[in-house]
Write a protein that holds these residues in place. Structure first.
Motif, PDB file in Angstrom:
ATOM      1  N   MET A 141       6.905  -3.238  -5.928  1.00 33.69           N
ATOM      2  CA  MET A 141       7.428  -2.276  -4.969  1.00 33.69           C
ATOM      3  C   MET A 141       8.433  -1.316  -5.594  1.00 33.69           C
ATOM      4  SD  MET A 141       5.537  -3.074  -2.556  1.00 33.69           S
ATOM      5  CE  MET A 141       6.144  -1.807  -1.440  1.00 33.69           C
ATOM      6  N   ASP A 142       9.176  -1.760  -6.597  1.00 31.61           N
ATOM      7  CA  ASP A 142      10.130  -0.861  -7.258  1.00 31.61           C
ATOM      8  C   ASP A 142       9.408   0.276  -7.967  1.00 31.61           C
ATOM      9  OD1 ASP A 142      12.257  -2.350  -6.349  1.00 31.61           O
ATOM     10  OD2 ASP A 142      12.513  -3.478  -8.219  1.00 31.61           O
ATOM     11  N   LEU A 143       8.334  -0.042  -8.680  1.00 34.70           N
ATOM     12  CA  LEU A 143       7.575   0.991  -9.374  1.00 34.70           C
ATOM     13  C   LEU A 143       6.929   1.954  -8.381  1.00 34.70           C
ATOM     14  CD1 LEU A 143       5.779  -1.027 -12.217  1.00 34.70           C
ATOM     15  CD2 LEU A 143       7.800   0.428 -12.416  1.00 34.70           C
ATOM     16  N   LEU A 144       6.338   1.411  -7.316  1.00 37.85           N
ATOM     17  CA  LEU A 144       5.713   2.280  -6.327  1.00 37.85           C
ATOM     18  C   LEU A 144       6.726   3.221  -5.691  1.00 37.85           C
ATOM     19  CD1 LEU A 144       3.233  -0.167  -4.524  1.00 37.85           C
ATOM     20  CD2 LEU A 144       2.653   1.715  -6.043  1.00 37.85           C
ATOM     21  N   ASN A 145       7.856   2.659  -5.291  1.00 35.97           N
ATOM     22  CA  ASN A 145       8.872   3.487  -4.632  1.00 35.97           C
ATOM     23  C   ASN A 145       9.432   4.544  -5.574  1.00 35.97           C
ATOM     24  OD1 ASN A 145       8.585   2.042  -2.254  1.00 35.97           O
ATOM     25  ND2 ASN A 145      10.268   0.643  -2.697  1.00 35.97           N
ATOM     26  N   GLU A 146       9.632   4.189  -6.840  1.00 33.77           N
ATOM     27  CA  GLU A 146      10.154   5.154  -7.809  1.00 33.77           C
ATOM     28  C   GLU A 146       9.168   6.298  -8.026  1.00 33.77           C
ATOM     29  OE1 GLU A 146      12.123   5.212 -12.301  1.00 33.77           O
ATOM     30  OE2 GLU A 146      11.643   3.292 -11.328  1.00 33.77           O
ATOM     31  N   ALA A 147       7.871   5.991  -7.863  1.00 33.44           N
ATOM     32  CA  ALA A 147       6.839   7.025  -8.025  1.00 33.44           C
ATOM     33  C   ALA A 147       6.598   7.800  -6.736  1.00 33.44           C
ATOM     34  CB  ALA A 147       5.540   6.379  -8.484  1.00 33.44           C
ATOM     35  N   GLY A 148       7.344   7.465  -5.683  1.00 35.57           N
ATOM     36  CA  GLY A 148       7.191   8.188  -4.424  1.00 35.57           C
ATOM     37  C   GLY A 148       6.161   7.608  -3.487  1.00 35.57           C
ATOM     38  N   VAL A 149       5.711   6.383  -3.762  1.00 39.82           N
ATOM     39  CA  VAL A 149       4.769   5.692  -2.872  1.00 39.82           C
ATOM     40  C   VAL A 149       5.591   4.752  -2.003  1.00 39.82           C
ATOM     41  CG1 VAL A 149       2.731   4.216  -2.723  1.00 39.82           C
ATOM     42  CG2 VAL A 149       2.990   5.810  -4.647  1.00 39.82           C
ATOM     43  N   THR A 150       5.655   5.031  -0.718  1.00 38.35           N
ATOM     44  CA  THR A 150       6.576   4.309   0.163  1.00 38.35           C
ATOM     45  C   THR A 150       5.986   3.047   0.775  1.00 38.35           C
ATOM     46  OG1 THR A 150       5.930   5.713   2.023  1.00 38.35           O
ATOM     47  CG2 THR A 150       7.858   6.396   0.723  1.00 38.35           C
ATOM     48  N   GLU A 151       4.665   2.891   0.726  1.00 37.51           N
ATOM     49  CA  GLU A 151       4.061   1.676   1.252  1.00 37.51           C
ATOM     50  C   GLU A 151       2.807   1.342   0.465  1.00 37.51           C
ATOM     51  OE1 GLU A 151       1.528   3.694   4.925  1.00 37.51           O
ATOM     52  OE2 GLU A 151       3.322   2.498   5.356  1.00 37.51           O
ATOM     53  N   ALA A 152       2.395   0.095   0.568  1.00 41.61           N
ATOM     54  CA  ALA A 152       1.229  -0.367  -0.185  1.00 41.61           C
ATOM     55  C   ALA A 152      -0.038   0.343   0.282  1.00 41.61           C
ATOM     56  CB  ALA A 152       1.067  -1.873  -0.017  1.00 41.61           C
ATOM     57  N   PRO A 153      -0.985   0.571  -0.625  1.00 39.94           N
ATOM     58  CA  PRO A 153      -2.241   1.229  -0.240  1.00 39.94           C
ATOM     59  C   PRO A 153      -3.015   0.415   0.795  1.00 39.94           C
ATOM     60  CG  PRO A 153      -2.002   1.145  -2.636  1.00 39.94           C
ATOM     61  CD  PRO A 153      -0.928   0.279  -2.070  1.00 39.94           C
ATOM     62  N   LYS A 154      -3.519   1.085   1.801  1.00 38.51           N
ATOM     63  CA  LYS A 154      -4.345   0.436   2.823  1.00 38.51           C
ATOM     64  C   LYS A 154      -5.820   0.824   2.694  1.00 38.51           C
ATOM     65  CE  LYS A 154      -0.783  -0.097   6.405  1.00 38.51           C
ATOM     66  NZ  LYS A 154       0.357   0.403   5.618  1.00 38.51           N
ATOM     67  N   THR A 155      -6.080   1.964   2.071  1.00 38.26           N
ATOM     68  CA  THR A 155      -7.447   2.425   1.870  1.00 38.26           C
ATOM     69  C   THR A 155      -7.683   2.625   0.373  1.00 38.26           C
ATOM     70  OG1 THR A 155      -6.967   4.801   1.948  1.00 38.26           O
ATOM     71  CG2 THR A 155      -7.271   3.668   4.068  1.00 38.26           C
ATOM     72  N   TRP A 156      -8.953   2.775  -0.007  1.00 36.15           N
ATOM     73  CA  TRP A 156      -9.262   3.004  -1.418  1.00 36.15           C
ATOM     74  C   TRP A 156      -8.800   4.387  -1.871  1.00 36.15           C
ATOM     75  CZ3 TRP A 156      -9.694  -1.155  -3.918  1.00 36.15           C
ATOM     76  CH2 TRP A 156     -10.322  -2.283  -3.374  1.00 36.15           C
ATOM     77  N   ASP A 157      -8.778   5.352  -0.955  1.00 37.64           N
ATOM     78  CA  ASP A 157      -8.211   6.658  -1.294  1.00 37.64           C
ATOM     79  C   ASP A 157      -6.706   6.535  -1.525  1.00 37.64           C
ATOM     80  OD1 ASP A 157     -10.605   8.017  -1.208  1.00 37.64           O
ATOM     81  OD2 ASP A 157     -10.374   8.693   0.862  1.00 37.64           O
ATOM     82  N   ASP A 158      -6.056   5.678  -0.749  1.00 35.20           N
ATOM     83  CA  ASP A 158      -4.627   5.427  -0.959  1.00 35.20           C
ATOM     84  C   ASP A 158      -4.371   4.889  -2.362  1.00 35.20           C
ATOM     85  OD1 ASP A 158      -4.066   6.188   1.633  1.00 35.20           O
ATOM     86  OD2 ASP A 158      -3.862   4.140   2.403  1.00 35.20           O
ATOM     87  N   VAL A 159      -5.272   4.030  -2.836  1.00 36.84           N
ATOM     88  CA  VAL A 159      -5.121   3.470  -4.181  1.00 36.84           C
ATOM     89  C   VAL A 159      -5.157   4.583  -5.223  1.00 36.84           C
ATOM     90  CG1 VAL A 159      -6.217   2.023  -5.945  1.00 36.84           C
ATOM     91  CG2 VAL A 159      -6.047   1.200  -3.587  1.00 36.84           C
ATOM     92  N   LEU A 160      -6.122   5.479  -5.102  1.00 35.76           N
ATOM     93  CA  LEU A 160      -6.234   6.580  -6.064  1.00 35.76           C
ATOM     94  C   LEU A 160      -4.993   7.469  -6.039  1.00 35.76           C
ATOM     95  CD1 LEU A 160      -9.959   7.640  -5.506  1.00 35.76           C
ATOM     96  CD2 LEU A 160      -9.033   6.172  -7.309  1.00 35.76           C
ATOM     97  N   THR A 161      -4.496   7.740  -4.834  1.00 34.40           N
ATOM     98  CA  THR A 161      -3.293   8.575  -4.703  1.00 34.40           C
ATOM     99  C   THR A 161      -2.096   7.903  -5.350  1.00 34.40           C
ATOM    100  OG1 THR A 161      -4.106   9.553  -2.638  1.00 34.40           O
ATOM    101  CG2 THR A 161      -1.743   9.681  -3.052  1.00 34.40           C
ATOM    102  N   ALA A 162      -1.929   6.600  -5.079  1.00 37.69           N
ATOM    103  CA  ALA A 162      -0.806   5.866  -5.655  1.00 37.69           C
ATOM    104  C   ALA A 162      -0.910   5.799  -7.169  1.00 37.69           C
ATOM    105  CB  ALA A 162      -0.748   4.458  -5.063  1.00 37.69           C
ATOM    106  N   CYS A 163      -2.118   5.577  -7.687  1.00 32.99           N
ATOM    107  CA  CYS A 163      -2.309   5.511  -9.139  1.00 32.99           C
ATOM    108  C   CYS A 163      -1.934   6.833  -9.805  1.00 32.99           C
ATOM    109  CB  CYS A 163      -3.752   5.151  -9.466  1.00 32.99           C
ATOM    110  SG  CYS A 163      -4.192   3.435  -9.165  1.00 32.99           S
ATOM    111  N   GLN A 164      -2.320   7.945  -9.197  1.00 33.99           N
ATOM    112  CA  GLN A 164      -1.999   9.244  -9.781  1.00 33.99           C
ATOM    113  C   GLN A 164      -0.498   9.490  -9.781  1.00 33.99           C
ATOM    114  OE1 GLN A 164      -4.213  11.408 -11.369  1.00 33.99           O
ATOM    115  NE2 GLN A 164      -2.233  12.225 -12.040  1.00 33.99           N
ATOM    116  N   LYS A 165       0.168   9.093  -8.695  1.00 36.84           N
ATOM    117  CA  LYS A 165       1.623   9.260  -8.638  1.00 36.84           C
ATOM    118  C   LYS A 165       2.316   8.395  -9.687  1.00 36.84           C
ATOM    119  CE  LYS A 165       2.135  10.735  -3.826  1.00 36.84           C
ATOM    120  NZ  LYS A 165       2.774  10.456  -2.512  1.00 36.84           N
ATOM    121  N   LEU A 166       1.829   7.188  -9.878  1.00 38.09           N
ATOM    122  CA  LEU A 166       2.395   6.314 -10.906  1.00 38.09           C
ATOM    123  C   LEU A 166       2.171   6.898 -12.298  1.00 38.09           C
ATOM    124  CD1 LEU A 166       1.193   2.973  -9.336  1.00 38.09           C
ATOM    125  CD2 LEU A 166       3.578   3.434  -9.918  1.00 38.09           C
ATOM    126  N   LYS A 167       0.996   7.448 -12.514  1.00 35.14           N
ATOM    127  CA  LYS A 167       0.692   8.056 -13.803  1.00 35.14           C
ATOM    128  C   LYS A 167       1.556   9.285 -14.050  1.00 35.14           C
ATOM    129  CE  LYS A 167      -3.382   9.201 -16.584  1.00 35.14           C
ATOM    130  NZ  LYS A 167      -4.855   9.366 -16.586  1.00 35.14           N
TER     131      LYS A 167
END
Length: 290
Positions: free
Chosen positions: A17-43
């Protein structure tokens, strides 16, 4: 009845959760599109220092990946009538999605050979942001601020269940006494507090409802095996709640071992770009179902 569930475990989504929040992802992915969005923000945030998503399509346990993705895209190994549906449109979409994760640079660099164990180590060390894994995958000495969630898409986890087996021999002159002894042992073993003590000791989930309810608030009364640590009620509350949403491999099917090896080969061939997902799954369906 010749076997009873002795213990259970489940596979679900783990997020740092620390890495996600630091990358601007405020909650865990619920959809597969959410996963792609979160991965890009982390990258975008961490570059190559953090791996956004862990993927294991190795010969060790690539069938688990097929289960995670196919079930949660709405597909799976079989339909409700027990027929193989390996080349369903949903399964094609699931395998294509795995390839997209790899091609986008969102996952570990060697998903064809990486097993879940080094991925779990990376997650425990804080260098992997998200992965699907077993409930006890995070090392006890890890300082990662993590949470576990349902797998994106349909929210279906992979369940694993070990069995306690008993055998009846009608030719044995003392079978009635043996049956009575087995029943007495089962009554003893599955007593709520005694069985719960075993679950905390081993770190697995109970396969009975009364122990699931009990451990959700009483795990601290029992000791973890090999240490002075006590159980964690929140741990059991979280993962026991996920068990009803789990599905299982079709292990009783005679062709399971061929299916298991087949879906791993499909993943590896498709993700390496040597064949399309549709063609690979069509070939497997033909081999298995004729």
């Amino acid at each position: 009845m010749w076997a009873l569930p002795i213990l259970a475990s489940c596979r679900s989504l783990f997020c740092n959760m620390d890495l996600l929040n630091e990358a601007g992802v405020t909650e865990a992915p619920k959809t597969w599109d959410d996963v792609l969005t979160a991965c890009q923000k982390l990258k975008d945030k961490f570059g190559d220092t953090i791996v956004p998503w862990g993927l294991d399509i190795s010969q060790d346990e690539g069938q688990a990946a097929f289960a995670y993705y196919s079930w949660n895209f709405g597909g799976g190994f079989m339909d409700g009538s027990g027929s193989w549906t390996l080349n369903s449109a949903e399964n094609v979409q699931a395998v294509e999605y795995m390839k997209k994760l790899i091609d986008s640079g969102y996952c570990n660099s060697a998903p064809f050979t990486d097993t879940r164990y080094p991925l779990q180590d990376a997650f425990s060390a804080g260098t992997l942001a998200m992965m699907i894994g077993p409930m006890n995958m995070v090392k006890a000495d890890s300082t990662v601020n993590y949470q576990s969630f349902n797998i994106p898409g349909k929210g279906i986890g992979l369940g694993v269940c070990d069995q306690l087996m008993a055998f009846k021999n009608d030719a044995a002159p003392d079978q009635d006494a043996r049956t009575a002894a087995i029943k007495a042992f089962f009554d003893f073993f599955y007593d709520c507090e005694r069985y719960s003590d075993y679950m905390v000791y081993e770190g697995f989930l109970p396969a009975t409802l009364d122990s699931s309810d009990y451990l959700a608030s009483n795990a601290e009364k029992h000791k973890v095996g090999g240490s002075d640590a006590t159980g964690n009620s929140e741990y059991f509350k979280t993962f026991c709640a996920q068990l009803p949403d789990c599905q299982f491999y079709p292990l009783s099917e005679s062709k399971w071992i061929d299916v298991k090896n087949g879906v791993i080969n499909v993943e590896q061939n498709v993700c390496s770009g040597s064949i399309s997902a549709q063609d690979a799954l069509d070939n497997l369906q033909s081999e298995i179902a004729g």
